[in-house]
Scaffold this motif. Structure first.
Motif, PDB file in Angstrom:
ATOM      1  N   SER A  91       0.834  -1.214   0.000  1.00 36.57           N
ATOM      2  CA  SER A  91       0.000   0.000   0.000  1.00 36.57           C
ATOM      3  C   SER A  91       0.862   1.256   0.000  1.00 36.57           C
ATOM      4  N   ALA A  92       1.923   1.234   0.804  1.00 35.55           N
ATOM      5  CA  ALA A  92       2.819   2.392   0.862  1.00 35.55           C
ATOM      6  C   ALA A  92       3.524   2.598  -0.477  1.00 35.55           C
ATOM      7  N   VAL A  93       3.929   1.500  -1.127  1.00 36.33           N
ATOM      8  CA  VAL A  93       4.581   1.601  -2.436  1.00 36.33           C
ATOM      9  C   VAL A  93       3.590   2.149  -3.463  1.00 36.33           C
ATOM     10  N   SER A  94       2.372   1.653  -3.413  1.00 42.79           N
ATOM     11  CA  SER A  94       1.336   2.121  -4.336  1.00 42.79           C
ATOM     12  C   SER A  94       1.069   3.620  -4.139  1.00 42.79           C
ATOM     13  N   LYS A  95       0.934   4.022  -2.891  1.00 43.14           N
ATOM     14  CA  LYS A  95       0.698   5.441  -2.589  1.00 43.14           C
ATOM     15  C   LYS A  95       1.871   6.283  -3.071  1.00 43.14           C
ATOM     16  N   TYR A  96       3.083   5.787  -2.842  1.00 45.94           N
ATOM     17  CA  TYR A  96       4.280   6.501  -3.297  1.00 45.94           C
ATOM     18  C   TYR A  96       4.255   6.637  -4.827  1.00 45.94           C
ATOM     19  N   THR A  97       3.930   5.566  -5.519  1.00 48.54           N
ATOM     20  CA  THR A  97       3.880   5.585  -6.979  1.00 48.54           C
ATOM     21  C   THR A  97       2.855   6.605  -7.475  1.00 48.54           C
ATOM     22  N   ASN A  98       1.697   6.621  -6.818  1.00 52.79           N
ATOM     23  CA  ASN A  98       0.652   7.583  -7.202  1.00 52.79           C
ATOM     24  C   ASN A  98       1.065   9.022  -6.893  1.00 52.79           C
ATOM     25  N   ASP A  99       1.744   9.220  -5.779  1.00 56.85           N
ATOM     26  CA  ASP A  99       2.137  10.560  -5.349  1.00 56.85           C
ATOM     27  C   ASP A  99       3.409  11.059  -6.052  1.00 56.85           C
ATOM     28  N   LEU A 100       4.153  10.165  -6.654  1.00 55.06           N
ATOM     29  CA  LEU A 100       5.474  10.474  -7.202  1.00 55.06           C
ATOM     30  C   LEU A 100       5.505  11.714  -8.112  1.00 55.06           C
ATOM     31  N   PRO A 101       4.554  11.863  -9.037  1.00 62.64           N
ATOM     32  CA  PRO A 101       4.645  13.040  -9.922  1.00 62.64           C
ATOM     33  C   PRO A 101       4.582  14.373  -9.168  1.00 62.64           C
ATOM     34  N   GLY A 102       3.933  14.417  -8.024  1.00 61.01           N
ATOM     35  CA  GLY A 102       3.794  15.664  -7.286  1.00 61.01           C
ATOM     36  C   GLY A 102       4.836  15.878  -6.206  1.00 61.01           C
ATOM     37  N   LEU A 103       5.784  14.945  -6.051  1.00 59.06           N
ATOM     38  CA  LEU A 103       6.777  15.060  -4.974  1.00 59.06           C
ATOM     39  C   LEU A 103       8.011  15.805  -5.450  1.00 59.06           C
ATOM     40  N   ASN A 104       8.555  16.640  -4.550  1.00 59.14           N
ATOM     41  CA  ASN A 104       9.833  17.270  -4.875  1.00 59.14           C
ATOM     42  C   ASN A 104      10.956  16.286  -4.533  1.00 59.14           C
ATOM     43  N   LYS A 105      12.184  16.670  -4.851  1.00 57.61           N
ATOM     44  CA  LYS A 105      13.330  15.769  -4.668  1.00 57.61           C
ATOM     45  C   LYS A 105      13.481  15.320  -3.218  1.00 57.61           C
ATOM     46  N   LYS A 106      13.346  16.227  -2.281  1.00 55.65           N
ATOM     47  CA  LYS A 106      13.510  15.904  -0.858  1.00 55.65           C
ATOM     48  C   LYS A 106      12.415  14.949  -0.381  1.00 55.65           C
ATOM     49  N   GLU A 107      11.156  15.209  -0.746  1.00 57.43           N
ATOM     50  CA  GLU A 107      10.039  14.332  -0.360  1.00 57.43           C
ATOM     51  C   GLU A 107      10.210  12.938  -0.959  1.00 57.43           C
ATOM     52  N   LYS A 108      10.665  12.915  -2.206  1.00 50.34           N
ATOM     53  CA  LYS A 108      10.909  11.622  -2.882  1.00 50.34           C
ATOM     54  C   LYS A 108      11.963  10.814  -2.123  1.00 50.34           C
ATOM     55  N   GLU A 109      13.061  11.462  -1.743  1.00 48.47           N
ATOM     56  CA  GLU A 109      14.135  10.780  -1.014  1.00 48.47           C
ATOM     57  C   GLU A 109      13.654  10.296   0.353  1.00 48.47           C
ATOM     58  N   GLU A 110      12.869  11.118   1.043  1.00 49.33           N
ATOM     59  CA  GLU A 110      12.345  10.731   2.363  1.00 49.33           C
ATOM     60  C   GLU A 110      11.420   9.521   2.247  1.00 49.33           C
ATOM     61  N   ARG A 111      10.553   9.540   1.256  1.00 48.86           N
ATOM     62  CA  ARG A 111       9.610   8.416   1.081  1.00 48.86           C
ATOM     63  C   ARG A 111      10.350   7.139   0.686  1.00 48.86           C
ATOM     64  N   GLU A 112      11.341   7.278  -0.170  1.00 50.31           N
ATOM     65  CA  GLU A 112      12.128   6.100  -0.573  1.00 50.31           C
ATOM     66  C   GLU A 112      12.900   5.542   0.615  1.00 50.31           C
ATOM     67  N   LEU A 113      13.434   6.418   1.429  1.00 50.17           N
ATOM     68  CA  LEU A 113      14.142   5.990   2.638  1.00 50.17           C
ATOM     69  C   LEU A 113      13.175   5.253   3.572  1.00 50.17           C
ATOM     70  N   TYR A 114      12.000   5.815   3.742  1.00 53.79           N
ATOM     71  CA  TYR A 114      10.973   5.188   4.590  1.00 53.79           C
ATOM     72  C   TYR A 114      10.597   3.816   4.039  1.00 53.79           C
ATOM     73  N   LEU A 115      10.361   3.712   2.723  1.00 52.87           N
ATOM     74  CA  LEU A 115      10.013   2.424   2.105  1.00 52.87           C
ATOM     75  C   LEU A 115      11.140   1.412   2.263  1.00 52.87           C
ATOM     76  N   GLY A 116      12.379   1.872   2.125  1.00 51.14           N
ATOM     77  CA  GLY A 116      13.532   0.986   2.305  1.00 51.14           C
ATOM     78  C   GLY A 116      13.604   0.434   3.726  1.00 51.14           C
ATOM     79  N   LYS A 117      13.376   1.318   4.699  1.00 44.50           N
ATOM     80  CA  LYS A 117      13.382   0.876   6.107  1.00 44.50           C
ATOM     81  C   LYS A 117      12.229  -0.084   6.376  1.00 44.50           C
ATOM     82  N   GLN A 118      11.081   0.217   5.788  1.00 44.58           N
ATOM     83  CA  GLN A 118       9.912  -0.649   5.978  1.00 44.58           C
ATOM     84  C   GLN A 118      10.185  -2.039   5.382  1.00 44.58           C
ATOM     85  N   GLU A 119      10.777  -2.065   4.196  1.00 49.31           N
ATOM     86  CA  GLU A 119      11.103  -3.340   3.547  1.00 49.31           C
ATOM     87  C   GLU A 119      12.132  -4.120   4.368  1.00 49.31           C
TER      88      GLU A 119
END
Length: 184
Positions: free
Chosen positions: A74-102
């Motif tokens: 669900s988090a990956v799906s939400k990230y994928t949907n939100d990706l076009p509207g994220l700035n570089k910093k938000e993208k990095e934070e979400r990817e870091l969060y997903l990596g930790k979650q995984e």
């Protein structure tokens, strides 16, 4: 007969009795039986119950893993949907969060695998201790000198069917186990 003759006859009787006793004990066969170990363990009610308890624990653990993996998807799906509207910093934070979650899921699965192995070993040891204890008691109560275990590894390569006590032992240990459980 005089006293000396009685002593000689008595000594001779005792000597012959000793020789006869020794001969009988020397040539009397020990009582031996064997058990089809795999069948005994598999059909022992205590093992069946332990396996059911273990299976129930495994199902709960798997449900936890499924929930964590669902949350991650669900988090990956939400990230994928939100990706076009994220700035570089938000993208990095979400990817870091997903990596930790995984990584957290991987660590949890690994710890559960270790715990499952420990649980299985403890369960098996406890069941085998019950079986071995019962076999000892059975052997003593039924006059066995030796009870051998027939295993797939080939400890006993042949035994007459008349020496196979598996069915008697299995019935006895299951009755013992049921009585033990009813007393709880």
């Amino acid at each position: 007969m005089n006293k000396r003759s009685y002593i000689i006859i008595f000594s001779l009787v005792i000597f012959l009795s000793g020789i006869i006793s020794y001969g009988v004990s020397k040539f009397t066969s020990p009582k031996i039986g064997y058990v089809r170990s795999g069948e005994l363990v598999k059909n022992f009610e205590g093992m069946k119950e332990a396996k059911n308890i273990y299976k129930s624990k495994m199902e709960k653990w798997q449900a936890n893993i499924d929930t964590l993996q669902g949350d991650y998807r669900s988090a990956v799906s939400k990230y994928t949907n939100d990706l076009p509207g994220l700035n570089k910093k938000e993208k990095e934070e979400r990817e870091l969060y997903l990596g930790k979650q995984e990584q957290g899921i991987r660590d949890y699965v690994k710890s559960l695998e270790e715990k499952a192995k420990e649980e299985d070993e403890k369960m098996t040891e406890a069941v085998l201790n019950q079986i071995n204890s019962y076999i000892k008691e059975y052997g003593e109560n039924h006059g066995y000198d030796v009870i051998l275990g027939l295993t797939q590894e080939g400890n006993v390569l042949y035994g007459k069917d008349s020496k196979d006590i598996t069915d008697d032992l299995l019935k006895g240990i299951n009755d013992w186990y049921k009585n033990k459980e009813e007393q709880k």
